[in-house]
Write an enzyme that holds these catalytic residues in place. Structure first.
Site, PDB file in Angstrom:
ATOM      1  N   THR A   1      45.475  41.865  47.809  1.00  0.00           N
ATOM      2  CA  THR A   1      44.248  41.595  47.051  1.00  0.00           C
ATOM      3  C   THR A   1      43.118  41.124  47.959  1.00  0.00           C
ATOM      4  O   THR A   1      43.368  40.566  49.034  1.00  0.00           O
ATOM      5  CB  THR A   1      44.550  40.492  46.004  1.00  0.00           C
ATOM      6  OG1 THR A   1      43.326  40.026  45.450  1.00  0.00           O
ATOM      7  CG2 THR A   1      45.268  39.302  46.612  1.00  0.00           C
ATOM      8  N   ASP A   2      41.884  41.285  47.487  1.00  0.00           N
ATOM      9  CA  ASP A   2      40.728  40.763  48.242  1.00  0.00           C
ATOM     10  C   ASP A   2      40.668  39.242  48.178  1.00  0.00           C
ATOM     11  O   ASP A   2      39.930  38.614  48.934  1.00  0.00           O
ATOM     12  CB  ASP A   2      39.411  41.369  47.724  1.00  0.00           C
ATOM     13  CG  ASP A   2      39.126  41.081  46.252  1.00  0.00           C
ATOM     14  OD1 ASP A   2      39.986  40.493  45.563  1.00  0.00           O
ATOM     15  OD2 ASP A   2      38.017  41.452  45.784  1.00  0.00           O
ATOM     16  N   GLU A   3      41.449  38.638  47.259  1.00  0.00           N
ATOM     17  CA  GLU A   3      41.345  37.182  47.070  1.00  0.00           C
ATOM     18  C   GLU A   3      41.837  36.407  48.291  1.00  0.00           C
ATOM     19  O   GLU A   3      41.539  35.224  48.436  1.00  0.00           O
ATOM     20  CB  GLU A   3      42.093  36.764  45.800  1.00  0.00           C
ATOM     21  CG  GLU A   3      41.537  37.508  44.596  1.00  0.00           C
ATOM     22  CD  GLU A   3      41.979  37.000  43.231  1.00  0.00           C
ATOM     23  OE1 GLU A   3      42.329  35.814  43.115  1.00  0.00           O
ATOM     24  OE2 GLU A   3      41.952  37.797  42.295  1.00  0.00           O
TER      25      GLU A   3
ATOM     26  N   TYR B   1      47.758  31.484  43.893  1.00  0.00           N
ATOM     27  CA  TYR B   1      47.980  32.942  43.891  1.00  0.00           C
ATOM     28  C   TYR B   1      47.513  33.551  45.205  1.00  0.00           C
ATOM     29  O   TYR B   1      48.275  34.234  45.892  1.00  0.00           O
ATOM     30  CB  TYR B   1      47.248  33.600  42.708  1.00  0.00           C
ATOM     31  CG  TYR B   1      47.132  35.109  42.837  1.00  0.00           C
ATOM     32  CD1 TYR B   1      48.270  35.918  42.843  1.00  0.00           C
ATOM     33  CD2 TYR B   1      45.889  35.746  42.985  1.00  0.00           C
ATOM     34  CE1 TYR B   1      48.179  37.300  42.982  1.00  0.00           C
ATOM     35  CE2 TYR B   1      45.782  37.120  43.121  1.00  0.00           C
ATOM     36  CZ  TYR B   1      46.926  37.896  43.118  1.00  0.00           C
ATOM     37  OH  TYR B   1      46.838  39.268  43.257  1.00  0.00           O
TER      38      TYR B   1
ATOM     39  N   LYS C   1      49.618  35.404  48.267  1.00  0.00           N
ATOM     40  CA  LYS C   1      49.398  36.792  48.712  1.00  0.00           C
ATOM     41  C   LYS C   1      49.015  36.806  50.196  1.00  0.00           C
ATOM     42  O   LYS C   1      49.459  37.676  50.954  1.00  0.00           O
ATOM     43  CB  LYS C   1      48.302  37.463  47.875  1.00  0.00           C
ATOM     44  CG  LYS C   1      48.691  37.760  46.434  1.00  0.00           C
ATOM     45  CD  LYS C   1      49.841  38.747  46.265  1.00  0.00           C
ATOM     46  CE  LYS C   1      49.499  40.164  46.654  1.00  0.00           C
ATOM     47  NZ  LYS C   1      50.589  41.118  46.310  1.00  0.00           N
TER      48      LYS C   1
HETATM   49  P1  NAD Z   1      51.204  42.722  37.011  1.00  0.00           P
HETATM   50  O1  NAD Z   1      51.369  41.247  36.847  1.00  0.00           O
HETATM   51  O2  NAD Z   1      50.606  43.516  35.898  1.00  0.00           O
HETATM   52  O3  NAD Z   1      52.625  43.391  37.322  1.00  0.00           O
HETATM   53  C1  NAD Z   1      53.534  42.824  38.238  1.00  0.00           C
HETATM   54  C2  NAD Z   1      54.859  43.559  38.090  1.00  0.00           C
HETATM   55  O4  NAD Z   1      55.776  42.987  39.039  1.00  0.00           O
HETATM   56  C3  NAD Z   1      55.503  43.418  36.711  1.00  0.00           C
HETATM   57  O5  NAD Z   1      56.018  44.668  36.288  1.00  0.00           O
HETATM   58  C4  NAD Z   1      56.619  42.421  36.931  1.00  0.00           C
HETATM   59  O6  NAD Z   1      57.726  42.606  36.060  1.00  0.00           O
HETATM   60  C5  NAD Z   1      56.999  42.692  38.378  1.00  0.00           C
HETATM   61  N1  NAD Z   1      57.595  41.529  39.036  1.00  0.00           N
HETATM   62  C6  NAD Z   1      57.140  40.248  39.037  1.00  0.00           C
HETATM   63  N2  NAD Z   1      57.976  39.456  39.728  1.00  0.00           N
HETATM   64  C7  NAD Z   1      58.971  40.262  40.191  1.00  0.00           C
HETATM   65  C8  NAD Z   1      60.127  40.029  40.977  1.00  0.00           C
HETATM   66  N3  NAD Z   1      60.443  38.793  41.426  1.00  0.00           N
HETATM   67  N4  NAD Z   1      60.917  41.089  41.293  1.00  0.00           N
HETATM   68  C9  NAD Z   1      60.615  42.327  40.830  1.00  0.00           C
HETATM   69  N5  NAD Z   1      59.559  42.605  40.053  1.00  0.00           N
HETATM   70  C10 NAD Z   1      58.737  41.577  39.749  1.00  0.00           C
HETATM   71  O7  NAD Z   1      50.395  42.891  38.361  1.00  0.00           O
HETATM   72  P2  NAD Z   1      49.277  43.979  38.756  1.00  0.00           P
HETATM   73  O8  NAD Z   1      47.967  43.491  38.301  1.00  0.00           O
HETATM   74  O9  NAD Z   1      49.746  45.323  38.396  1.00  0.00           O
HETATM   75  O10 NAD Z   1      49.310  43.814  40.347  1.00  0.00           O
HETATM   76  C11 NAD Z   1      50.212  44.576  41.141  1.00  0.00           C
HETATM   77  C12 NAD Z   1      49.992  44.246  42.594  1.00  0.00           C
HETATM   78  O11 NAD Z   1      48.646  44.538  42.971  1.00  0.00           O
HETATM   79  C13 NAD Z   1      50.213  42.765  42.923  1.00  0.00           C
HETATM   80  O12 NAD Z   1      50.842  42.688  44.173  1.00  0.00           O
HETATM   81  C14 NAD Z   1      48.803  42.192  42.979  1.00  0.00           C
HETATM   82  O13 NAD Z   1      48.747  41.082  43.841  1.00  0.00           O
HETATM   83  C15 NAD Z   1      48.027  43.386  43.528  1.00  0.00           C
HETATM   84  N6  NAD Z   1      46.605  43.427  43.150  1.00  0.00           N
HETATM   85  C16 NAD Z   1      46.223  43.300  41.838  1.00  0.00           C
HETATM   86  C17 NAD Z   1      44.880  43.403  41.507  1.00  0.00           C
HETATM   87  C18 NAD Z   1      44.410  43.314  40.070  1.00  0.00           C
HETATM   88  O14 NAD Z   1      43.199  43.327  39.806  1.00  0.00           O
HETATM   89  N7  NAD Z   1      45.300  43.254  39.080  1.00  0.00           N
HETATM   90  C19 NAD Z   1      43.928  43.634  42.509  1.00  0.00           C
HETATM   91  C20 NAD Z   1      44.361  43.761  43.832  1.00  0.00           C
HETATM   92  C21 NAD Z   1      45.704  43.669  44.146  1.00  0.00           C
HETATM   93  P1  TYD Z   2      40.802  37.315  36.150  1.00  0.00           P
HETATM   94  O1  TYD Z   2      40.807  38.556  35.306  1.00  0.00           O
HETATM   95  O2  TYD Z   2      41.786  36.239  35.865  1.00  0.00           O
HETATM   96  O3  TYD Z   2      40.887  37.802  37.662  1.00  0.00           O
HETATM   97  P2  TYD Z   2      40.686  36.951  39.048  1.00  0.00           P
HETATM   98  O4  TYD Z   2      40.635  35.507  38.746  1.00  0.00           O
HETATM   99  O5  TYD Z   2      41.926  37.320  39.794  1.00  0.00           O
HETATM  100  O6  TYD Z   2      39.432  37.478  39.654  1.00  0.00           O
HETATM  101  O7  TYD Z   2      39.357  36.654  36.039  1.00  0.00           O
HETATM  102  C1  TYD Z   2      38.182  37.384  36.387  1.00  0.00           C
HETATM  103  C2  TYD Z   2      37.006  36.424  36.272  1.00  0.00           C
HETATM  104  O8  TYD Z   2      36.845  36.051  34.892  1.00  0.00           O
HETATM  105  C3  TYD Z   2      37.235  35.114  37.021  1.00  0.00           C
HETATM  106  O9  TYD Z   2      35.975  34.714  37.590  1.00  0.00           O
HETATM  107  C4  TYD Z   2      37.652  34.127  35.944  1.00  0.00           C
HETATM  108  C5  TYD Z   2      36.934  34.637  34.713  1.00  0.00           C
HETATM  109  N1  TYD Z   2      37.626  34.410  33.413  1.00  0.00           N
HETATM  110  C6  TYD Z   2      36.957  33.791  32.351  1.00  0.00           C
HETATM  111  O10 TYD Z   2      35.762  33.434  32.452  1.00  0.00           O
HETATM  112  N2  TYD Z   2      37.622  33.609  31.174  1.00  0.00           N
HETATM  113  C7  TYD Z   2      38.929  33.985  31.015  1.00  0.00           C
HETATM  114  O11 TYD Z   2      39.496  33.765  29.923  1.00  0.00           O
HETATM  115  C8  TYD Z   2      39.601  34.630  32.109  1.00  0.00           C
HETATM  116  C9  TYD Z   2      41.031  35.087  31.993  1.00  0.00           C
HETATM  117  C10 TYD Z   2      38.911  34.826  33.290  1.00  0.00           C
END
Ligand code: NAD
Ligand code: TYD
Length: 354
Positions: free
Chosen positions: A135-137, A160, A164
């Site tokens: 992630t970019d975070e 988080y 990561k």
């Molecule tokens: P998500 O929470 O929707 O899905 C995570 C998946 O991992 C689920 O299916 C869960 O069952 C599985 N999982 C969790 N713990 C596990 C374990 N111990 N063993 C096996 N499986 C396990 O997450 P997402 O949003 O799809 O993110 C997927 C990846 O992409 C993550 O690594 C996240 O850090 C990265 N990412 C997410 C975003 C975003 O905006 N959502 C952006 C950049 C990177």
């Molecule tokens: P989120 O979807 O949790 O992603 P991330 O924190 O990983 O960027 O949140 C996106 C932005 O929205 C973040 O600045 C927090 C804000 N946010 C709210 O204002 N209200 C909410 O209920 C949630 C879940 C997030």
């Protein structure tokens, strides 16, 4: 080589982004065998993959990445050529409530996978690849200007992002110390179908539909860079096949939005779709106590990925958001299933104290 047959372990394939990556690889590469290894936590849902579950090149294996013997058994049985690692605990607010769960899966789980892949492939790394999705975070928080590049020093602020960042360091450590062929990508915020309604966009869609308060943290002026999930999956495909081993690539939408502007846009899109008068849904907006350590702004510079590998986002945000709203309106059974039980407990804990 795209034409060669390969067996690929995709971890976290039942989650939001993972399910889109699994679908893309299963349908685009019939010559690959895709093994979806997922523990099915609250965020994992096999219903996300109903349309491809009986494809001949797809297998699901319930497995926790921290479970050494189970992961080892999968490596012996399938002789994986590659791993695309997405399994993670992924929600910042949950990481504030329960940080050690993030250390367990994201740090120890990733190190466990690296250790087992490294041992399984030792002595012959030819054709092998460990692709880590991050992630970019990890880069921390920006002021009002500037972008994260691949050279930006890591400065994670939440449990988080710290977990990561740590996993990214372990991936590079395995590369430098043991020569493991790795690639890493760091992506901005994703949105689209099958997104768990704890995250901003699906939570707001669900609350607007149900006439519930729309909890905006702080002043709503935090900025995120949003990318449609299928564009992230396409970027992973491109980097997996064409990226240089040992490199990292930033993935982003060049699409920055303040939270409050997204919430207002969603309100006006949904007013139209639900036949409400303009401004009706926006009355639900409620400013609540800010998230502790809330990162102000994320913005990705994805020039390296564009220049080196030719990837760019395909969709305008307004179009992607409308498609996303349509998906949620048409999949209320999915929403009901994932928001029953545990979700209510989480929601009460997270929002009723604010
Ligand atoms: P998500 O929470 O929707 O899905 C995570 C998946 O991992 C689920 O299916 C869960 O069952 C599985 N999982 C969790 N713990 C596990 C374990 N111990 N063993 C096996 N499986 C396990 O997450 P997402 O949003 O799809 O993110 C997927 C990846 O992409 C993550 O690594 C996240 O850090 C990265 N990412 C997410 C975003 C975003 O905006 N959502 C952006 C950049 C990177
Ligand atoms: P989120 O979807 O949790 O992603 P991330 O924190 O990983 O960027 O949140 C996106 C932005 O929205 C973040 O600045 C927090 C804000 N946010 C709210 O204002 N209200 C909410 O209920 C949630 C879940 C997030």
């Amino acid at each position: 080589m795209v034409n060669e047959s390969k067996t690929i372990l995709i971890t976290g394939g039942a989650g939001f982004i993972g399910s889109h990556v699994v679908r893309l690889f299963v349908t685009k590469y019939p010559q690959y065998r895709i093994v979806n290894g997922d523990a099915l936590t609250y965020a994992g849902n096999l219903g996300n993959l109903k349309d491809i579950e009986s494809a001949p090149n797809y297998v699901f294996e319930k497995a926790d990445i921290i479970d050494g013997p189970r992961i080892q058994e999968l490596f012996v049985r399938y002789k994986f050529d590659a791993v695309i690692h997405l399994a993670a605990e992924s929600h910042v607010d949950r990481s504030i409530m329960d940080p050690l769960a993030f250390v367990r899966t994201n740090v120890l789980g990733t190190a466990n996978l690296l250790h087992i892949a490294g041992n399984a492939w030792k002595g012959n790394y030819t054709g092998k690849l460990f692709y880590h999705v991050s992630t970019d975070e990890v880069y921390g928080s920006l002021g009002d200007t500037g972008f994260f590049t691949e050279e930006t020093p890591y400065d994670p602020r939440s449990p988080y992002s710290a977990s990561k960042a740590s996993s990214d360091h372990f991936v590079m450590a395995w590369h430098h110390t043991y020569g493991l062929p790795v690639i890493l990508s760091n992506c901005s915020n994703n949105y689209g179908s099958n997104h768990f309604p704890e995250k901003l966009i699906p939570l707001m869609i669900n609350n607007i539909l149900n006439n519930k308060p729309l909890p905006v943290y702080g002043k709503g002026d935090n900025v995120r860079d949003w990318l449609f999930v299928d564009d992230h999956a396409r970027a992973i495909d491109t980097i997996f096949h064409k990226g240089r081993v040992g490199e990292k690539y930033n993935i982003g939408g060049f699409n920055e939005w303040k939270n409050i502007d997204i919430v207002n846009l969603l309100c006006s899109v949904m007013d139209k779709k639900l036949g409400r008068s303009p401004g009706e849904s926006a009355k639900l907006i409620t400013y609540v106590t800010d998230r502790p350590g809330h990162d102000h702004r994320y913005a990705i510079d994805a020039t390296k990925l564009n220049k080196e590998l030719g990837w760019k986002p395909s969709l305008q945000f307004e179009e992607g958001l409308e498609r996303t709203v349509d998906w949620y309106l048409g999949h209320q059974d999915w929403v009901k299933q994932v928001t029953s039980g545990d979700y209510r407990k989480y929601y009460d804990e997270q929002y009723h104290k604010r």
